[in-house]
Scaffold this active site. Structure first.
Site, PDB file in Angstrom:
ATOM      1  N   ARG A 111      50.598  47.236  50.895  1.00 23.03           N
ATOM      2  CA  ARG A 111      50.230  48.067  52.006  1.00 23.03           C
ATOM      3  C   ARG A 111      49.181  49.120  51.613  1.00 23.03           C
ATOM      4  O   ARG A 111      48.467  49.645  52.458  1.00 23.03           O
ATOM      5  CB  ARG A 111      51.465  48.830  52.521  1.00 23.03           C
ATOM      6  CG  ARG A 111      52.543  47.926  53.034  1.00 23.03           C
ATOM      7  CD  ARG A 111      53.795  48.737  53.329  1.00 23.03           C
ATOM      8  NE  ARG A 111      54.857  47.900  53.835  1.00 23.03           N
ATOM      9  CZ  ARG A 111      56.127  48.260  53.796  1.00 23.03           C
ATOM     10  NH1 ARG A 111      56.474  49.428  53.314  1.00 23.03           N
ATOM     11  NH2 ARG A 111      57.042  47.450  54.244  1.00 23.03           N
ATOM     12  N   GLY A 112      49.150  49.454  50.351  1.00 26.63           N
ATOM     13  CA  GLY A 112      48.446  50.649  49.885  1.00 26.63           C
ATOM     14  C   GLY A 112      46.979  50.755  50.244  1.00 26.63           C
ATOM     15  O   GLY A 112      46.442  51.853  50.343  1.00 26.63           O
ATOM     16  N   GLU A 139      41.777  46.903  46.425  1.00 30.88           N
ATOM     17  CA  GLU A 139      43.055  47.474  45.969  1.00 30.88           C
ATOM     18  C   GLU A 139      43.003  48.984  46.109  1.00 30.88           C
ATOM     19  O   GLU A 139      41.938  49.590  45.934  1.00 30.88           O
ATOM     20  CB  GLU A 139      43.237  47.167  44.474  1.00 30.88           C
ATOM     21  CG  GLU A 139      44.039  45.943  44.170  1.00 30.88           C
ATOM     22  CD  GLU A 139      45.532  46.245  44.122  1.00 30.88           C
ATOM     23  OE1 GLU A 139      45.995  47.076  44.927  1.00 30.88           O
ATOM     24  OE2 GLU A 139      46.209  45.644  43.293  1.00 30.88           O
ATOM     25  N   ASP A 140      44.141  49.600  46.368  1.00 30.26           N
ATOM     26  CA  ASP A 140      44.181  51.056  46.322  1.00 30.26           C
ATOM     27  C   ASP A 140      44.226  51.538  44.873  1.00 30.26           C
ATOM     28  O   ASP A 140      43.473  52.406  44.478  1.00 30.26           O
ATOM     29  CB  ASP A 140      45.368  51.611  47.123  1.00 30.26           C
ATOM     30  CG  ASP A 140      46.692  50.974  46.738  1.00 30.26           C
ATOM     31  OD1 ASP A 140      46.686  49.884  46.129  1.00 30.26           O
ATOM     32  OD2 ASP A 140      47.737  51.552  47.038  1.00 30.26           O
ATOM     33  N   ASP A 200      47.040  49.742  38.210  1.00 32.62           N
ATOM     34  CA  ASP A 200      47.918  50.445  37.279  1.00 32.62           C
ATOM     35  C   ASP A 200      47.984  49.598  36.004  1.00 32.62           C
ATOM     36  O   ASP A 200      47.130  49.719  35.127  1.00 32.62           O
ATOM     37  CB  ASP A 200      49.274  50.613  37.977  1.00 32.62           C
ATOM     38  CG  ASP A 200      50.240  51.510  37.234  1.00 32.62           C
ATOM     39  OD1 ASP A 200      49.936  51.898  36.106  1.00 32.62           O
ATOM     40  OD2 ASP A 200      51.313  51.820  37.768  1.00 32.62           O
ATOM     41  N   LYS A 233      44.327  53.618  36.638  1.00 34.49           N
ATOM     42  CA  LYS A 233      44.919  54.367  35.528  1.00 34.49           C
ATOM     43  C   LYS A 233      44.627  53.596  34.238  1.00 34.49           C
ATOM     44  O   LYS A 233      45.396  52.717  33.848  1.00 34.49           O
ATOM     45  CB  LYS A 233      46.425  54.495  35.712  1.00 34.49           C
ATOM     46  CG  LYS A 233      46.865  55.371  36.863  1.00 34.49           C
ATOM     47  CD  LYS A 233      48.386  55.411  36.897  1.00 34.49           C
ATOM     48  CE  LYS A 233      48.897  56.231  38.057  1.00 34.49           C
ATOM     49  NZ  LYS A 233      50.371  56.153  38.178  1.00 34.49           N
ATOM     50  N   VAL A 275      50.589  59.285  41.818  1.00 30.86           N
ATOM     51  CA  VAL A 275      49.684  59.790  42.852  1.00 30.86           C
ATOM     52  C   VAL A 275      50.086  59.271  44.236  1.00 30.86           C
ATOM     53  O   VAL A 275      50.617  58.166  44.368  1.00 30.86           O
ATOM     54  CB  VAL A 275      48.217  59.428  42.558  1.00 30.86           C
ATOM     55  CG1 VAL A 275      47.662  60.294  41.449  1.00 30.86           C
ATOM     56  CG2 VAL A 275      48.054  57.950  42.213  1.00 30.86           C
ATOM     57  N   ASP A 311      51.808  55.739  48.196  1.00 30.87           N
ATOM     58  CA  ASP A 311      53.093  56.296  48.616  1.00 30.87           C
ATOM     59  C   ASP A 311      53.993  56.736  47.459  1.00 30.87           C
ATOM     60  O   ASP A 311      53.815  56.319  46.319  1.00 30.87           O
ATOM     61  CB  ASP A 311      53.879  55.251  49.417  1.00 30.87           C
ATOM     62  CG  ASP A 311      54.455  54.163  48.521  1.00 30.87           C
ATOM     63  OD1 ASP A 311      53.674  53.534  47.780  1.00 30.87           O
ATOM     64  OD2 ASP A 311      55.685  53.965  48.545  1.00 30.87           O
ATOM     65  N   ARG A 336      51.739  58.375  52.607  1.00 32.52           N
ATOM     66  CA  ARG A 336      50.573  57.482  52.672  1.00 32.52           C
ATOM     67  C   ARG A 336      49.462  58.059  53.553  1.00 32.52           C
ATOM     68  O   ARG A 336      48.295  57.723  53.390  1.00 32.52           O
ATOM     69  CB  ARG A 336      50.975  56.112  53.240  1.00 32.52           C
ATOM     70  CG  ARG A 336      51.846  55.261  52.327  1.00 32.52           C
ATOM     71  CD  ARG A 336      51.911  53.842  52.879  1.00 32.52           C
ATOM     72  NE  ARG A 336      52.976  53.029  52.311  1.00 32.52           N
ATOM     73  CZ  ARG A 336      52.849  52.275  51.215  1.00 32.52           C
ATOM     74  NH1 ARG A 336      51.713  52.263  50.555  1.00 32.52           N
ATOM     75  NH2 ARG A 336      53.844  51.542  50.776  1.00 32.52           N
TER      76      ARG A 336
HETATM   77  C1  PRP Z   1      50.722  49.073  44.082  1.00 27.46           C
HETATM   78  C2  PRP Z   1      49.258  48.921  44.371  1.00 27.46           C
HETATM   79  C3  PRP Z   1      48.890  47.678  43.652  1.00 27.46           C
HETATM   80  C4  PRP Z   1      49.866  47.591  42.515  1.00 27.46           C
HETATM   81  C5  PRP Z   1      49.172  47.940  41.250  1.00 27.46           C
HETATM   82  O1  PRP Z   1      51.425  48.355  45.029  1.00 27.46           O
HETATM   83  O2  PRP Z   1      48.996  48.823  45.733  1.00 27.46           O
HETATM   84  O3  PRP Z   1      48.999  46.560  44.473  1.00 27.46           O
HETATM   85  O4  PRP Z   1      50.905  48.534  42.782  1.00 27.46           O
HETATM   86  O5  PRP Z   1      50.042  47.862  40.161  1.00 27.46           O
HETATM   87  P1  PRP Z   1      49.732  47.018  38.856  1.00 27.46           P
HETATM   88  O6  PRP Z   1      48.305  47.239  38.483  1.00 27.46           O
HETATM   89  O7  PRP Z   1      50.697  47.603  37.835  1.00 27.46           O
HETATM   90  O8  PRP Z   1      50.031  45.591  39.147  1.00 27.46           O
HETATM   91  P2  PRP Z   1      52.936  48.634  45.404  1.00 27.46           P
HETATM   92  O9  PRP Z   1      53.797  47.599  44.710  1.00 27.46           O
HETATM   93  O10 PRP Z   1      53.276  50.064  45.121  1.00 27.46           O
HETATM   94  O11 PRP Z   1      52.988  48.313  46.933  1.00 27.46           O
HETATM   95  P3  PRP Z   1      52.259  49.031  48.169  1.00 27.46           P
HETATM   96  O12 PRP Z   1      50.784  48.713  48.068  1.00 27.46           O
HETATM   97  O13 PRP Z   1      52.897  48.396  49.345  1.00 27.46           O
HETATM   98  O14 PRP Z   1      52.534  50.520  48.081  1.00 27.46           O
END
Ligand code: PRP
Length: 178
Positions: free
Chosen positions: A44-45, A100-101, A104, A132, A154, A160, A166
């Site tokens: 969703r991000g 992507e938002d 990580d 990051k 963040v 979120d 969000r």
């Molecule tokens: C977050 C973000 C990425 C993912 C990155 O999604 O939107 O898709 O984590 O993490 P990574 O680089 O360690 O794979 P999240 O699972 O929090 O879902 P959301 O987008 O619905 O908040």
């Protein structure tokens, strides 16, 4: 109910908007000659970022969405990713820009690139608002990156904390109340 943490601004709404203008200038340069671009947002991000990005981009594009769910211990390189919502349209022979938002560990984006490439697109490029770098567990290239950020939790601008925050217009760091 008062939330049990404060949020310290890290990247202002104005800085985000300025960076999006810069990213769009780069993306426009690369894709202005193509009528095949499909911009794929990861739910969703990315929903806030992609909305601002595609309007600033101002190219004749298509927009599609994917939803992925990661599970397991995020510190393990064997971390798995599942597709919860697949693309609606076909991408064979199309240029694809994945949005992507946050990157990580990088597992989600790396998995998605592989999944998209298996559909034989003309190209797959990547765009992320924040990354990051300290948390990277896999090597994944981000073609269009907004900001490198420290390893802090963040929120805001689509990101979120337990599904909250969000809708903040800026990106902030979660700071527990004393
Ligand atoms: C977050 C973000 C990425 C993912 C990155 O999604 O939107 O898709 O984590 O993490 P990574 O680089 O360690 O794979 P999240 O699972 O929090 O879902 P959301 O987008 O619905 O908040």
């Amino acid at each position: 109910m008062t939330q049990p943490y404060e949020i310290d601004e890290l990247i202002s709404a104005k800085s985000i908007a300025a960076r999006i203008e810069e990213l769009c200038a780069e993306i426009r340069t690369e894709f202005s000659g193509t009528d095949k671009l499909v911009v794929v947002g990861l739910l969703r991000g990315s929903f806030v970022f992609i909305a601002d990005l595609v309007r600033e981009l101002d190219l004749p594009i298509e927009v599609d969405f994917l939803e992925a769910s990661s599970y397991g211990d995020s510190t393990q390189s064997s971390r798995e990713v599942r597709i919860l919502k697949d693309l609606r349209g076909a991408i064979e022979g199309r240029d694809v820009l994945v949005v992507e938002d946050i990157v990580d560990t990088g597992h989600t984006l790396k998995y998605l690139i592989g999944m998209l490439e298996s559909h034989n697109p003309a190209s797959v490029k990547t765009c992320a608002l924040v990354r990051k770098a300290e948390r990277a567990e896999v090597d994944v290239h981000v073609d269009y990156l907004g900001f490198d950020i420290p390893d802090k939790w963040v929120v805001g601008y689509g990101l979120d904390y337990a599904e909250q925050n969000r809708t903040l217009p800026y990106i902030g760091v979660v700071a527990p109340n004393d």
